[in-house]
Design an enzyme around this catalytic site. Sequence first.
Site, short mmCIF file in Angstrom:
data_model
loop_
_atom_site.label_atom_id
_atom_site.label_comp_id
_atom_site.label_asym_id
_atom_site.label_seq_id
_atom_site.Cartn_x
_atom_site.Cartn_y
_atom_site.Cartn_z
N GLY A 151 36.73 31.81 47.33
CA GLY A 151 36.99 32.47 48.66
C GLY A 151 38.43 32.36 49.14
O GLY A 151 38.94 32.64 50.24
N GLU A 162 35.51 29.50 41.32
CA GLU A 162 34.92 30.76 40.72
C GLU A 162 35.69 31.93 41.39
O GLU A 162 35.10 32.65 42.26
CB GLU A 162 33.43 30.83 41.10
CG GLU A 162 32.54 29.62 40.26
CD GLU A 162 31.11 29.72 40.74
OE1 GLU A 162 30.76 29.92 41.94
OE2 GLU A 162 30.25 28.84 40.24
N PRO A 163 36.61 32.09 41.27
CA PRO A 163 37.72 33.12 41.90
C PRO A 163 37.53 34.41 41.27
O PRO A 163 37.35 34.57 39.98
CB PRO A 163 39.19 32.58 41.52
CG PRO A 163 39.07 31.68 40.36
CD PRO A 163 37.99 31.04 40.44
N GLY A 164 37.08 35.17 42.17
CA GLY A 164 37.10 36.76 41.75
C GLY A 164 38.40 37.67 42.35
O GLY A 164 39.29 37.71 41.65
N ARG A 167 35.35 49.73 50.76
CA ARG A 167 35.63 48.37 51.46
C ARG A 167 36.14 48.75 52.97
O ARG A 167 35.77 48.22 53.69
CB ARG A 167 36.63 47.49 50.78
CG ARG A 167 36.09 47.15 49.59
CD ARG A 167 37.15 46.00 48.89
NE ARG A 167 37.13 44.71 49.59
CZ ARG A 167 38.08 44.37 50.26
NH1 ARG A 167 39.07 45.12 50.36
NH2 ARG A 167 38.09 43.16 50.92
N TYR A 176 33.71 46.90 55.18
CA TYR A 176 34.17 45.57 55.81
C TYR A 176 35.07 45.46 56.81
O TYR A 176 35.72 44.79 57.38
CB TYR A 176 34.65 44.67 54.46
CG TYR A 176 33.67 44.35 53.52
CD1 TYR A 176 32.54 43.48 53.88
CD2 TYR A 176 34.11 44.47 52.11
CE1 TYR A 176 31.75 43.24 52.81
CE2 TYR A 176 33.17 44.34 51.08
CZ TYR A 176 31.87 43.63 51.37
OH TYR A 176 31.49 43.24 50.46
N CYS A 236 31.19 63.66 52.84
CA CYS A 236 30.51 64.68 54.09
C CYS A 236 30.16 63.38 55.25
O CYS A 236 28.91 63.86 55.75
CB CYS A 236 29.48 65.48 53.65
SG CYS A 236 28.05 64.58 53.11
N TYR A 275 36.37 44.50 43.81
CA TYR A 275 35.24 45.52 44.59
C TYR A 275 35.62 46.94 44.97
O TYR A 275 35.21 47.47 45.88
CB TYR A 275 34.94 44.65 45.94
CG TYR A 275 34.56 42.93 45.67
CD1 TYR A 275 33.26 42.82 44.90
CD2 TYR A 275 35.40 42.19 45.90
CE1 TYR A 275 33.09 41.59 44.51
CE2 TYR A 275 35.11 40.97 45.56
CZ TYR A 275 33.84 40.64 44.88
OH TYR A 275 33.69 39.27 44.77
#
Length: 406
Positions: free
Chosen positions: A223, A265-267, A304, A308, A334, A362
């Site tokens: 995170g 667990e970094p992404g 995103r 988000y 559209c 993402y």
Amino acid sequence: MLLEQAPNDQLLQAASLYGTPLYVYDTNRIGKQYHKLADAFSGYDTRIFYACKALTNINILKYLYQLGANVDCSSVNEVKLAIHAGFEKDRIVYTSNGIAFSEIEEVASYGVYINIDSISNLKKFAQKFGDTYPVGIRIRPNIMGGGNIKISTGHDMSKFGIPIEQMNLVMDIVKEYNLKVNVLHLHTGSDIKDVEVFVKGVEVLYDLIPHFPHLTCIDLGSGFKVPYRNGDKETDVVHLAELLKDVFNNHPNAATGQQFQLWFEPGKFLVSQCGYLVTQVAVIKDTPKVSFVGVDTGFNHLIRPMFYDSYHYIDNLSNTEGEKKLYTVVGNICETDTFATDRKLPEVTEGDYLVFYNAGAYGFEMSSNFNSRFKPAEVMLHNNEVKLIRRRDDFEDLIRNQVNAI
């Protein structure tokens, strides 16, 4: 902090070679982020598991393997991709999330680390494997963390993890089936600015340690925040390492002297800043109130901002020094797909190339063929070379899995 300047010449070169829209990934940025985290925790017994849901292209996975990373998977197919990319089973962790137990059984057939997030599946796992397969447990710590509610996963209304209030049920299962719990896992959300969130998480896990004699690892998820606009702050992982060292040394349950391996667990932290979405301006539409810049992509390629409300810095690769003007940048889908409203950009004309920053995490991974539009190609900038790592869709890709029934 200032955003690191995009490699503009290489982005334009890639666009000329492979067209637009185009995802471009700079492996130098991945390496910098990986070593930043690894160096911060060099004084610990630490393992970094790349959360591959952020970006699963096998070339990215292979590069992270070369850096020394392990891999964190959220589905059995991500496990298969990791194995395909060369990761050994002891370098793969799978964390389940509300899935059928049959998937956990399939994952177990590969011998990888498994974290379980429900009482139901934990009991099924215990009944199936007993003490023959060590397992991890994902805890919901009831801690709010993350940039907004959509990416906060540790609070008391979250679907993720086993609620801390149900630990007595976990203990009952462990005792009844002699289950060997070797990992305690939690993940509170994404875009976490306050490192104290991680400290609180460690304190929650440390309180549970006496109940798990086979415990060897504490998994804090990730995170970590990355900057999206100039002035944004990144999670200070050096400061975090210092704080966690203090917790590990001074928590009452540390008095036993038992040492635990620390997992992250970094992404997004590893791949967000490596990625750029290059798009071409298709049309300028000036109206009495708004000057719209219509580009050859949409939320089918980068969802995103719509999903988000996320911010992506945008620049005009074709006119980086031009006079700044206000534009609203929109896609070609559209439905309303607005990337930026009233954004100051160097003067834009039709045919210009724009670049969206922070598109590595993402971006392509959440793309679709909505409106029957093709998914973009992916390119990797590696060792000063522009390398195609996924070709652009063509019409055959749209109908590949459709079956004539009429």
